[in-house]
Motif scaffolding. Sequence first.
Motif, PDB file in Angstrom:
ATOM      1  N   TRP A 115      79.762  49.592 -52.032  1.00  8.70           N
ATOM      2  CA  TRP A 115      79.587  50.511 -50.912  1.00  8.70           C
ATOM      3  C   TRP A 115      79.039  51.850 -51.385  1.00  8.70           C
ATOM      4  CZ3 TRP A 115      83.519  50.285 -46.340  1.00  8.70           C
ATOM      5  CH2 TRP A 115      83.626  48.970 -45.872  1.00  8.70           C
ATOM      6  N   ASP A 116      78.328  51.862 -52.482  1.00  9.35           N
ATOM      7  CA  ASP A 116      77.746  53.108 -52.979  1.00  9.35           C
ATOM      8  C   ASP A 116      76.807  53.686 -51.925  1.00  9.35           C
ATOM      9  OD1 ASP A 116      76.070  55.045 -54.379  1.00  9.35           O
ATOM     10  OD2 ASP A 116      76.832  54.195 -56.244  1.00  9.35           O
ATOM     11  N   GLY A 117      77.131  54.879 -51.416  1.00 11.58           N
ATOM     12  CA  GLY A 117      76.340  55.481 -50.353  1.00 11.58           C
ATOM     13  C   GLY A 117      75.329  56.489 -50.846  1.00 11.58           C
ATOM     14  N   ASP A 118      75.243  56.687 -52.146  1.00 12.58           N
ATOM     15  CA  ASP A 118      74.272  57.614 -52.720  1.00 12.58           C
ATOM     16  C   ASP A 118      73.157  56.828 -53.399  1.00 12.58           C
ATOM     17  OD1 ASP A 118      72.924  59.779 -53.706  1.00 12.58           O
ATOM     18  OD2 ASP A 118      74.430  60.328 -55.196  1.00 12.58           O
ATOM     19  N   LEU A 119      73.506  56.108 -54.454  1.00 15.09           N
ATOM     20  CA  LEU A 119      72.536  55.239 -55.133  1.00 15.09           C
ATOM     21  C   LEU A 119      72.705  53.827 -54.572  1.00 15.09           C
ATOM     22  CD1 LEU A 119      72.989  56.632 -58.754  1.00 15.09           C
ATOM     23  CD2 LEU A 119      71.257  57.258 -57.058  1.00 15.09           C
ATOM     24  N   TYR A 120      72.335  53.672 -53.312  1.00  7.16           N
ATOM     25  CA  TYR A 120      72.665  52.457 -52.563  1.00  7.16           C
ATOM     26  C   TYR A 120      71.647  51.340 -52.730  1.00  7.16           C
ATOM     27  CZ  TYR A 120      69.559  55.011 -49.423  1.00  7.16           C
ATOM     28  OH  TYR A 120      68.502  55.726 -48.907  1.00  7.16           O
ATOM     29  N   GLU A 121      70.590  51.569 -53.509  1.00  2.81           N
ATOM     30  CA  GLU A 121      69.578  50.526 -53.680  1.00  2.81           C
ATOM     31  C   GLU A 121      69.764  49.749 -54.985  1.00  2.81           C
ATOM     32  OE1 GLU A 121      65.950  52.738 -53.305  1.00  2.81           O
ATOM     33  OE2 GLU A 121      65.935  52.517 -51.125  1.00  2.81           O
ATOM     34  N   GLY A 122      70.982  49.776 -55.513  1.00  5.12           N
ATOM     35  CA  GLY A 122      71.284  48.982 -56.694  1.00  5.12           C
ATOM     36  C   GLY A 122      70.778  49.570 -57.988  1.00  5.12           C
ATOM     37  N   GLN A 123      70.688  50.909 -58.053  1.00  6.54           N
ATOM     38  CA  GLN A 123      70.163  51.535 -59.266  1.00  6.54           C
ATOM     39  C   GLN A 123      71.015  51.231 -60.489  1.00  6.54           C
ATOM     40  OE1 GLN A 123      70.207  52.912 -56.246  1.00  6.54           O
ATOM     41  NE2 GLN A 123      68.628  54.471 -55.970  1.00  6.54           N
ATOM     42  N   GLY A 124      72.331  51.233 -60.322  1.00  4.36           N
ATOM     43  CA  GLY A 124      73.212  50.966 -61.453  1.00  4.36           C
ATOM     44  C   GLY A 124      73.017  49.576 -62.037  1.00  4.36           C
ATOM     45  N   PRO A 125      73.113  48.525 -61.218  1.00  2.00           N
ATOM     46  CA  PRO A 125      72.860  47.181 -61.740  1.00  2.00           C
ATOM     47  C   PRO A 125      71.452  47.019 -62.313  1.00  2.00           C
ATOM     48  CG  PRO A 125      74.050  47.044 -59.671  1.00  2.00           C
ATOM     49  CD  PRO A 125      73.681  48.489 -59.857  1.00  2.00           C
ATOM     50  N   ASP A 126      70.466  47.707 -61.712  1.00  2.24           N
ATOM     51  CA  ASP A 126      69.102  47.615 -62.226  1.00  2.24           C
ATOM     52  C   ASP A 126      69.018  48.208 -63.630  1.00  2.24           C
ATOM     53  OD1 ASP A 126      66.041  47.444 -61.909  1.00  2.24           O
ATOM     54  OD2 ASP A 126      66.367  49.574 -62.312  1.00  2.24           O
ATOM     55  N   LEU A 127      69.608  49.384 -63.823  1.00  2.00           N
ATOM     56  CA  LEU A 127      69.589  50.016 -65.141  1.00  2.00           C
ATOM     57  C   LEU A 127      70.263  49.121 -66.174  1.00  2.00           C
ATOM     58  CD1 LEU A 127      68.923  52.699 -66.698  1.00  2.00           C
ATOM     59  CD2 LEU A 127      71.294  53.357 -66.249  1.00  2.00           C
TER      60      LEU A 127
END
Length: 331
Positions: free
Chosen positions: A242-254
Motif C-alpha cells: 500500500w505504498d502511497g508515495d513510491l506506488y509504482e513498484g520502485q522498491g522491488p524494481d531497484l
Amino acid sequence: MLVPYCLNMFQGLRQCVRSLGGWMALLTLISFSELQSCENQGPEPPPYGKICTWDVPVGERYAFRNTVGGPDSANFIGRVYQRSFTEDCKIADGQKHPLVIVAHGRIAINVPNNYLGMTYLTNHLASWGDLVFSLNLDVVNALQGAENEYGIPHRGELILHAIDYMFLQNRTPGSRFFQQIDTTKVALVGHSRGGGAVIYAANANETFRRHPIKAVATLSPANFGTTPLQAPVPHICLYGSWDGDLYEGQGPDLWARGTRNAPRELVEIYGANHYFFTDKAQFTPESAEISRADHHLLAKGMVNAWFDRYLREKNSFEWGQYLTGDIKLGK
C-alpha cells in the motif's frame, strides 16, 4: 533461539515463498486478519543496556567530490546511538561494535530533524550491540530535479563520509568512540530516498572507498538517482503493498535489477505503506491496513535478523526457516 517476531505474523506464510531462477524471493503477504496484537507475547528481547546518544559537533561540513549539480558542500550532522552499561553513558563496555549508518528519506523541506525520526530502529539495533549513526540528509532536501539526480549521489557521498568520520573517531585518542568500532563490519540502512542513497553508497564504495560494507537494508527505497546494487553486498528490501508515495513498484524494481552475486531478499508486506516505516511522518493521501507499530516490529525483526547473519556473523536466526514459520518463537 530467540526470534524477534510476533508468532501470529507467521501463520500461513509457508505458501508465500517462491523460488525464482535459483534464488529466493520472500514475498511476505501478511493478511490483516492474521496480524494480531503482539502484546504479552515477547516478540523481542529487552534492550541490552541503556541507549545513549552523541551528536556530531556543530560546524562540521563535507565538501562533495563526485556529484553533479547542487551545492559544493553541506553541513555534516548526525546522532550516534550506543548501548551502555552505566547511567552516565561514559564508560565503554570494552568491546568493538559493528557500525551501522541509517539514512532517512525526504519527508518535506520544512520539517526539521528527520534524521531523528527512525528511533524505533536505531535504538533497536543499538540494543543488539551495533554502533548506529543516524545521518542528517535534510541538508540536501532541496535537490529535487533530474539535473542533480534528486540529490541521491549527494546523500550517498554523505553516507560514505559518515563511515570515514566514525573510523577517524575510532582512531583518535580521547574520542568517545576510541577503539570501540569493529572496522571490519559496516552496514547501511535507508528509507525512501535514503534507500536509494545506501545503494548508491554501496556501489560508490567499490570505487572510492573500499570500506567493509557487509550488509544493506532498504525500506521502501527510491529507484532513481542510482543504478541498482552492483556491489556484492547482501541486500534485503522491505516494501509495502500500500505504498502511497513510491506506488509504482520502485522498491522491488531497484531490488530485482541488482546483483545476484550476493544473498538478497525482497519482502513485500501486504497492507504496509511508505511513511509508517518512520516514527511519526505521515502522507495524507496514504492509508495502511496494518498499524505503524506493526511496521516497526516487522522492520526491526527483519533488518536485525539480516544484520545478525551478514553483519555480526552470529547466525542467531535461520532466515528462511523462521520467516516461513518452520522455527517458532522461543525455539
